[in-house]
Design a protein around this motif. Structure first.
Motif, PDB file in Angstrom:
ATOM      1  N   PHE A  87      15.546  46.453  -3.156  1.00 37.34           N
ATOM      2  CA  PHE A  87      14.314  45.719  -3.457  1.00 37.34           C
ATOM      3  C   PHE A  87      14.570  44.694  -4.567  1.00 37.34           C
ATOM      4  O   PHE A  87      14.019  43.600  -4.551  1.00 37.34           O
TER       5      PHE A  87
ATOM      6  N   PHE B  48       8.357  40.392   1.304  1.00 36.14           N
ATOM      7  CA  PHE B  48       7.529  41.345   2.066  1.00 36.14           C
ATOM      8  C   PHE B  48       8.417  42.276   2.887  1.00 36.14           C
ATOM      9  O   PHE B  48       9.522  41.900   3.277  1.00 36.14           O
ATOM     10  N   LEU B  49       7.869  43.458   3.165  1.00 41.48           N
ATOM     11  CA  LEU B  49       8.623  44.445   3.949  1.00 41.48           C
ATOM     12  C   LEU B  49       7.769  44.922   5.126  1.00 41.48           C
ATOM     13  O   LEU B  49       6.585  45.223   4.968  1.00 41.48           O
TER      14      LEU B  49
ATOM     15  N   ASN C 146       8.170  47.945   7.900  1.00 46.57           N
ATOM     16  CA  ASN C 146       9.016  49.075   8.337  1.00 46.57           C
ATOM     17  C   ASN C 146       8.450  49.717   9.594  1.00 46.57           C
ATOM     18  O   ASN C 146       7.351  50.266   9.584  1.00 46.57           O
TER      19      ASN C 146
ATOM     20  N   LEU D 113       9.973  51.968  -3.592  1.00 48.44           N
ATOM     21  CA  LEU D 113       9.137  50.920  -2.987  1.00 48.44           C
ATOM     22  C   LEU D 113       7.827  50.774  -3.769  1.00 48.44           C
ATOM     23  O   LEU D 113       7.393  49.653  -4.066  1.00 48.44           O
TER      24      LEU D 113
ATOM     25  N   LEU E  11       6.469  47.430  -5.548  1.00 50.59           N
ATOM     26  CA  LEU E  11       5.145  46.864  -5.230  1.00 50.59           C
ATOM     27  C   LEU E  11       4.320  46.698  -6.499  1.00 50.59           C
ATOM     28  O   LEU E  11       3.594  45.709  -6.668  1.00 50.59           O
TER      29      LEU E  11
ATOM     30  N   ILE F 218       8.179  43.276  -4.645  1.00 50.04           N
ATOM     31  CA  ILE F 218       7.779  43.241  -3.232  1.00 50.04           C
ATOM     32  C   ILE F 218       6.274  42.986  -3.243  1.00 50.04           C
ATOM     33  O   ILE F 218       5.509  43.766  -3.814  1.00 50.04           O
TER      34      ILE F 218
ATOM     35  N   ALA G 196       3.701  45.459   1.757  1.00 47.89           N
ATOM     36  CA  ALA G 196       4.490  46.157   2.776  1.00 47.89           C
ATOM     37  C   ALA G 196       3.589  46.637   3.896  1.00 47.89           C
ATOM     38  O   ALA G 196       2.488  47.151   3.639  1.00 47.89           O
TER      39      ALA G 196
ATOM     40  N   LEU H 163       3.646  49.374   6.658  1.00 52.46           N
ATOM     41  CA  LEU H 163       4.422  50.580   6.954  1.00 52.46           C
ATOM     42  C   LEU H 163       3.811  51.297   8.162  1.00 52.46           C
ATOM     43  O   LEU H 163       2.623  51.629   8.156  1.00 52.46           O
TER      44      LEU H 163
ATOM     45  N   TYR I 281       0.513  55.714  -0.713  1.00 55.69           N
ATOM     46  CA  TYR I 281       0.487  54.552   0.190  1.00 55.69           C
ATOM     47  C   TYR I 281      -0.926  54.274   0.714  1.00 55.69           C
ATOM     48  O   TYR I 281      -1.300  53.134   0.950  1.00 55.69           O
TER      49      TYR I 281
ATOM     50  N   VAL J  98      -0.373  47.756   0.377  1.00 55.19           N
ATOM     51  CA  VAL J  98       0.301  48.476   1.464  1.00 55.19           C
ATOM     52  C   VAL J  98      -0.641  48.548   2.655  1.00 55.19           C
ATOM     53  O   VAL J  98      -1.830  48.841   2.505  1.00 55.19           O
TER      54      VAL J  98
END
Ligand code: NDP
Ligand code: OXD
Length: 309
Positions: A210, A218-219, A221, A233, A237, A242, A245, A247, A261, A267
């Motif tokens: 990261f 941005f992520l 997954n 993570l 964040l 980041i 994300a 997820l 999360y 998120v």
């Protein structure tokens, strides 16, 4: 021929109809109606009860109701001598690409901000970089990664793809092997994870990675939850390293009620819904592969247990 089937009860009828349409001699057995376990030659499963497959002493192949296979191999008591056949399905690939494109555009165009602004009845446009200025790096160039790369390229995002072995994809910068991983992540404005979960990919997305990514990246997954060190993570964040994300997969599913999360403002949680298996097309694929076995051939793709996928 006796086929053991295990998945969501609600989809059973659909599967039974779809498999029967392809294999008229199929004799589907369920957990409560196994009959003589020695009859069972094929198993079509998602997350079967631990150890159950070992009861089938004449089992020839296990067919995964999914592209991944950890729902079988993470059971410490699965029959390792029986080959697993992974699902290959055009509709699953298409759905995965749609999911990824949705989140890439959501992040790229800052759509979350408009959601907040609507609540405040605020009319304010945000500038965003051109597609050409937003590099998307895709980890994994198998059936899903390849398609995602091609579609993102067609939207004129610069795309980097990463796999174990070297690939050539028109208009996509392809890199391979551990030595290039740092480069792939350090240029990712948006990082998309489509790797299978194996010993080599467990915890692969961690604080070091990261921090290598550009600030504010941005992520997305869609792989498996255990590829991410969650604590790292969340920290990334919180600092904005980041920015957000999306997820779809988690170490524990369903995601526990008290998982941070759920409530993190940056998120986006989806319940392992990126590319749900389509009963009809998946049953067609699996039935074709079973027919190949019955005719004396070898189904594919068979999981290579040494690689883990
Ligand atoms: P494939 O097996 O077709 O592709 C896997 C890719 O990952 C290959 O390109 C492979 O490289 C690459 N890879 C594997 N290990 C490594 C490694 N150590 N380093 C670099 N590259 C690696 O898988 P799929 O595309 O079908 O699916 C990928 C994963 O996505 C599944 O395993 C599953 O976990 C997840 N999935 C999630 C879904 C969802 O709804 N959330 C739905 C479907 C899949 P190489 O080509 O060199 O072998
Ligand atoms: C799959 C999945 O592996 O849904 O297909 O995760």
């Amino acid at each position: 021929m006796a086929i053991f089937f295990h998945w969501d009860q609600a989809t059973r009828d659909l599967w039974q109809t779809s498999i029967a349409a392809q294999l008229n001699d199929a004799d589907l057995r369920f957990e409560e109606s196994i009959g003589n376990p020695d009859d069972v030659e094929f198993a079509v499963v998602w997350a079967p009860p631990s150890g159950l497959l070992k009861a089938f002493t004449n089992l020839k192949y296990i067919f995964s109701i999914g592209a991944g296979v950890t729902h079988i191999t993470l059971d410490p008591d699965w029959p390792e001598h029986v080959p697993i056949v992974r699902l290959q399905d055009r509709l699953l690939v298409q759905d995965m690409s749609c999911h990824i494109i949705h989140w890439v555009l959501h992040f790229h165009r800052f759509y979350a901000r408009y959601g907040h602004q609507q609540t405040a009845k605020q009319w304010l446009r945000h500038r965003y970089p051109s597609n050409a200025e937003r590099r998307v790096s895709v980890l994994g160039l198998g059936q899903t990664g390849l398609d995602a790369c091609e579609r993102l390229r067609d939207l004129e995002f610069p795309v980097t793809g990463w796999a174990r072995s070297q690939k050539t994809i028109d208009g996509v910068r392809c890199l391979s092997g551990e030595a290039t991983f740092g480069t792939v992540v350090s240029e990712a404005n948006i990082l998309v994870n489509l790797l299978p979960l194996t010993p080599a990919t467990t915890d692969i997305l961690n604080a070091r990675v990261f921090n290598q990514m550009p600030e504010g990246s941005f992520l997305i997954n869609c792989s498996r939850g255990s590829t991410i060190v969650d604590h790292d993570l969340l920290a990334a964040l919180d600092t904005g390293q980041i920015e957000a994300a999306a997820l779809d997969v988690f170490r524990e599913e369903p995601l526990p009620q008290d998982d941070p999360y759920w409530t993190h403002p940056n998120v986006y949680v989806t319940p392992h819904a990126a590319a749900p298996t389509n009963e009809q097309s998946a049953a067609e694929f699996i039935a074709q592969q079973i027919r190949i076995c019955v005719d004396g051939g070898t189904p594919s793709p068979i999981v290579d247990l040494k690689r883990g996928y």
